[in-house]
Design a protein around this motif. Structure first.
Motif, mmCIF file in Angstrom:
data_model
loop_
_atom_site.group_PDB
_atom_site.id
_atom_site.type_symbol
_atom_site.label_atom_id
_atom_site.label_comp_id
_atom_site.label_asym_id
_atom_site.label_seq_id
_atom_site.Cartn_x
_atom_site.Cartn_y
_atom_site.Cartn_z
ATOM 1 N N ASP A 91 0.599 -1.049 0.391
ATOM 2 C CA ASP A 91 -0.186 0.183 0.112
ATOM 3 C C ASP A 91 0.796 0.780 0.192
ATOM 4 O O ASP A 91 -0.027 1.902 -0.979
ATOM 5 N N ARG A 92 2.365 1.273 0.280
ATOM 6 C CA ARG A 92 2.944 2.273 0.771
ATOM 7 C C ARG A 92 3.539 2.653 -0.545
ATOM 8 O O ARG A 92 3.794 4.022 -0.993
ATOM 9 N N ILE A 93 3.525 1.306 -1.168
ATOM 10 C CA ILE A 93 4.669 1.344 -2.270
ATOM 11 C C ILE A 93 3.608 2.004 -3.470
ATOM 12 O O ILE A 93 3.758 3.213 -4.281
ATOM 13 N N ASN A 94 1.625 1.534 -3.599
ATOM 14 C CA ASN A 94 1.210 2.255 -4.268
ATOM 15 C C ASN A 94 0.330 3.600 -4.028
ATOM 16 O O ASN A 94 0.783 4.591 -5.096
ATOM 17 N N THR A 95 1.018 4.141 -2.668
ATOM 18 C CA THR A 95 0.868 5.656 -2.241
ATOM 19 C C THR A 95 1.750 6.441 -3.734
ATOM 20 O O THR A 95 1.629 7.176 -3.978
ATOM 21 N N MET A 96 3.031 5.538 -2.996
ATOM 22 C CA MET A 96 3.717 6.360 -3.518
ATOM 23 C C MET A 96 4.378 6.631 -4.894
ATOM 24 O O MET A 96 4.275 7.872 -5.808
ATOM 25 N N ARG A 97 3.795 5.249 -5.394
ATOM 26 C CA ARG A 97 3.655 5.610 -7.052
ATOM 27 C C ARG A 97 2.990 6.888 -8.155
ATOM 28 O O ARG A 97 3.107 7.224 -8.591
ATOM 29 N N GLU A 98 1.282 6.533 -6.953
ATOM 30 C CA GLU A 98 0.430 7.725 -7.421
ATOM 31 C C GLU A 98 1.256 9.164 -7.006
ATOM 32 O O GLU A 98 0.906 10.277 -8.250
ATOM 33 N N ALA A 99 1.777 9.566 -6.111
ATOM 34 C CA ALA A 99 2.333 10.509 -6.060
ATOM 35 C C ALA A 99 3.742 11.281 -6.801
ATOM 36 O O ALA A 99 3.397 11.801 -7.202
ATOM 37 N N LEU A 100 4.085 10.170 -7.433
ATOM 38 C CA LEU A 100 5.247 10.010 -8.280
ATOM 39 C C LEU A 100 4.777 10.131 -9.814
ATOM 40 O O LEU A 100 4.694 11.177 -10.858
ATOM 41 N N GLY A 101 2.809 9.539 -10.413
ATOM 42 C CA GLY A 101 2.546 10.124 -11.014
ATOM 43 C C GLY A 101 1.938 11.204 -11.232
ATOM 44 O O GLY A 101 1.735 11.209 -12.976
ATOM 45 N N SER A 102 1.978 11.727 -10.674
ATOM 46 C CA SER A 102 0.690 13.279 -10.670
ATOM 47 C C SER A 102 2.606 14.364 -10.782
ATOM 48 O O SER A 102 1.834 15.107 -12.188
ATOM 49 N N LEU A 103 3.376 13.671 -10.984
ATOM 50 C CA LEU A 103 4.321 14.337 -11.979
ATOM 51 C C LEU A 103 4.494 14.340 -13.401
ATOM 52 O O LEU A 103 4.487 15.526 -13.992
ATOM 53 N N ALA A 104 3.857 13.057 -13.456
ATOM 54 C CA ALA A 104 3.640 12.481 -15.024
ATOM 55 C C ALA A 104 3.002 13.527 -15.893
ATOM 56 O O ALA A 104 2.958 14.066 -16.940
ATOM 57 N N GLY A 105 1.847 13.428 -15.061
ATOM 58 C CA GLY A 105 0.452 14.909 -15.688
ATOM 59 C C GLY A 105 0.835 15.792 -15.642
ATOM 60 O O GLY A 105 0.752 16.022 -16.417
ATOM 61 N N ALA A 106 1.467 16.255 -14.882
ATOM 62 C CA ALA A 106 1.804 18.111 -14.306
ATOM 63 C C ALA A 106 2.838 18.122 -15.742
ATOM 64 O O ALA A 106 2.468 18.966 -16.565
ATOM 65 N N GLN A 107 3.768 17.360 -16.011
ATOM 66 C CA GLN A 107 4.757 17.366 -16.806
ATOM 67 C C GLN A 107 3.778 17.137 -18.489
ATOM 68 O O GLN A 107 4.311 18.256 -18.998
ATOM 69 N N TYR A 108 2.872 16.117 -18.776
ATOM 70 C CA TYR A 108 2.485 16.026 -20.204
ATOM 71 C C TYR A 108 1.635 17.555 -20.588
ATOM 72 O O TYR A 108 1.022 17.756 -21.120
ATOM 73 N N ARG A 109 0.762 18.435 -18.894
ATOM 74 C CA ARG A 109 0.083 19.117 -19.512
ATOM 75 C C ARG A 109 0.632 20.756 -19.179
ATOM 76 O O ARG A 109 0.367 21.635 -20.028
ATOM 77 N N SER A 110 2.131 20.137 -19.199
ATOM 78 C CA SER A 110 3.030 21.509 -18.783
ATOM 79 C C SER A 110 3.286 21.154 -20.951
ATOM 80 O O SER A 110 3.818 22.557 -20.729
ATOM 81 N N GLY A 111 3.418 20.539 -21.632
ATOM 82 C CA GLY A 111 3.844 20.619 -22.775
ATOM 83 C C GLY A 111 4.519 19.199 -22.657
ATOM 84 O O GLY A 111 5.447 18.538 -24.272
ATOM 85 N N GLY A 112 4.012 17.889 -22.344
ATOM 86 C CA GLY A 112 4.150 16.644 -23.500
ATOM 87 C C GLY A 112 4.153 16.145 -21.979
ATOM 88 O O GLY A 112 5.439 16.206 -21.239
ATOM 89 N N LEU A 113 4.500 14.554 -22.413
ATOM 90 C CA LEU A 113 5.202 13.203 -21.326
ATOM 91 C C LEU A 113 6.492 13.107 -21.754
ATOM 92 O O LEU A 113 7.343 12.939 -22.647
ATOM 93 N N ASP A 114 7.861 12.958 -20.970
ATOM 94 C CA ASP A 114 9.241 12.827 -21.098
ATOM 95 C C ASP A 114 8.889 11.351 -21.203
ATOM 96 O O ASP A 114 7.945 10.297 -19.927
ATOM 97 N N PRO A 115 9.824 10.228 -22.364
ATOM 98 C CA PRO A 115 8.960 8.801 -22.332
ATOM 99 C C PRO A 115 9.515 8.463 -21.155
ATOM 100 O O PRO A 115 9.537 7.041 -21.029
ATOM 101 N N SER A 116 10.345 8.708 -20.460
ATOM 102 C CA SER A 116 11.178 8.411 -19.352
ATOM 103 C C SER A 116 10.289 8.243 -17.984
ATOM 104 O O SER A 116 10.028 7.096 -17.577
ATOM 105 N N LEU A 117 9.365 9.194 -18.186
ATOM 106 C CA LEU A 117 8.106 9.238 -16.946
ATOM 107 C C LEU A 117 7.244 8.152 -16.999
ATOM 108 O O LEU A 117 6.539 7.502 -16.494
ATOM 109 N N ALA A 118 7.430 7.378 -18.815
ATOM 110 C CA ALA A 118 5.963 5.506 -18.764
ATOM 111 C C ALA A 118 6.618 5.378 -17.857
ATOM 112 O O ALA A 118 6.310 4.216 -17.480
ATOM 113 N N LEU A 119 8.103 5.076 -17.137
ATOM 114 C CA LEU A 119 8.683 4.172 -16.023
ATOM 115 C C LEU A 119 7.840 3.474 -15.436
ATOM 116 O O LEU A 119 7.302 3.249 -14.009
#
Length: 341
Positions: A91-119
């Protein structure tokens, strides 16, 4: 209280296990009893000694079964707790991944998703964590947290696998003991058939009938228990008089020897271990000459039988298959220890 000498003959135990030779002797004797050979020709002393050995072997098998079953229960608890810890870590790992996933969403909205964030959306956390260092938006602190959680998850998964393997091993052991117990039951049935073939006088000399519920109950004297819990346990044991001996049972409908002690003390609010060997170590050792009602009396060098002292040289116990809970002299077989709980 006296020396508590063993009355002769008791017909209960001589402290030896069953051997292949002994089983062969029993089988031959049983065959002779079934045939036309007069009962008087049977080797009565040998018969009684053989039945004693069979009863001792049966009780040892029962205590071994109880011990294996108790160990299995403990291990099941360990496995369950390990699984709970794994779930919490996941559960802690999942929570952390969700928080990191929000960074990917913010980057996508600001100009595209860095391919490395697909990881971040990989189904393989090992793959993700191995490559997490290349993600610009993941702080060293966050990556370190994930690595710690991954390591904890690996350790807990390994712990669960080891515990499950141990549980399987113990379950196989329990089944093997149960199979041995069934084999002993067959030997006991043969022994009972052989005993039934004896003349009435010989049978009466061996079969120490229960005195529970009859007018010749033993005089327990004026001994007093050493504590309130011992008094409550002794009262509970008395209430079980006449109930049957049942393999691996700890009441209330039936008991084996250690099951009766565990149940009786349970009624007094004391949690005794399950086996007679462990019960011997569940309190303070006292001399037999100082035994008081409620004390546990263990028998044979391996403590494979246990009874409760009741006063005036008498114990109460679950003797063996076919014999109900009853009183007997404390010296019915060699005493290995007296435990005050």
């Amino acid at each position: 209280m006296g020396s508590h000498r063993r009355p002769a003959p008791s017909g209960f135990d001589r402290g030896a296990c069953v051997t292949r030779l002994a089983v062969g002797v029993l089988s031959a004797a049983a065959a002779a009893a079934v045939g036309a050979v007069p009962a008087q020709a049977a080797p009565h002393d040998d018969t009684r000694a053989e039945v004693d050995r069979l009863f001792a072997a049966a009780e040892k098998a029962t205590e071994a079964y109880n011990e294996a079953d108790e160990r299995s229960d403990r291990l099941r608890g360990q496995v369950s707790r390990a699984q709970d810890r794994i779930a919490q870590q996941q559960d802690r790992i999942n929570t952390m991944r969700e928080a990191l996933g929000s960074l990917a969403g913010a980057q996508y909205r600001s100009g595209g998703l860095d391919p490395s964030l697909a990881l971040l959306f990989s189904d393989d956390p090992d793959d993700y964590l191995d490559k997490a260092s290349v993600l610009d938006r993941i702080t060293a602190h966050q990556a370190g947290q994930l690595r710690q959680l991954q390591e904890a998850m690996r350790e807990l998964t390994q712990e669960r696998e080891q515990a499950a393997g141990k549980l399987g091993e113990l379950e196989r052991s329990r089944k093997a003991v149960a199979a041995h117990k069934r084999s002993v039951e067959k030997k006991l049935a043969a022994a009972r058939n052989l005993l039934n073939s004896l003349p009435d006088a010989e049978r009466a000399a061996y079969d120490r009938a229960s005195r529970s519920g009859r007018g010749d109950m033993p005089d327990l004297g004026s001994d007093t228990p050493a504590s309130g819990r011992a008094a409550a346990a002794a009262a509970a044991a008395r209430s079980a008089l006449g109930r049957p001996y049942v393999w691996g049972a700890n009441g209330p409908g039936g008991f084996d020897c250690s099951g009766l002690m565990q149940w009786s003390y349970g009624q007094a609010g004391v949690a005794l271990p399950r086996t007679s060997q462990a019960q011997r170590a569940a309190g303070r050792q006292v001399p037999l000459s100082q035994a008081r009602p409620g004390d546990l009396v263990t028998y044979r060098n391996d403590a494979s039988h246990v009874a409760m002292y009741m006063g005036n040289g008498q114990v109460i116990h679950a003797p063996y298959p076919g014999a109900p809970v009853r009183y007997d002299p404390v010296g019915m077989m060699p005493v290995s220890g007296v435990t005050r709980v």
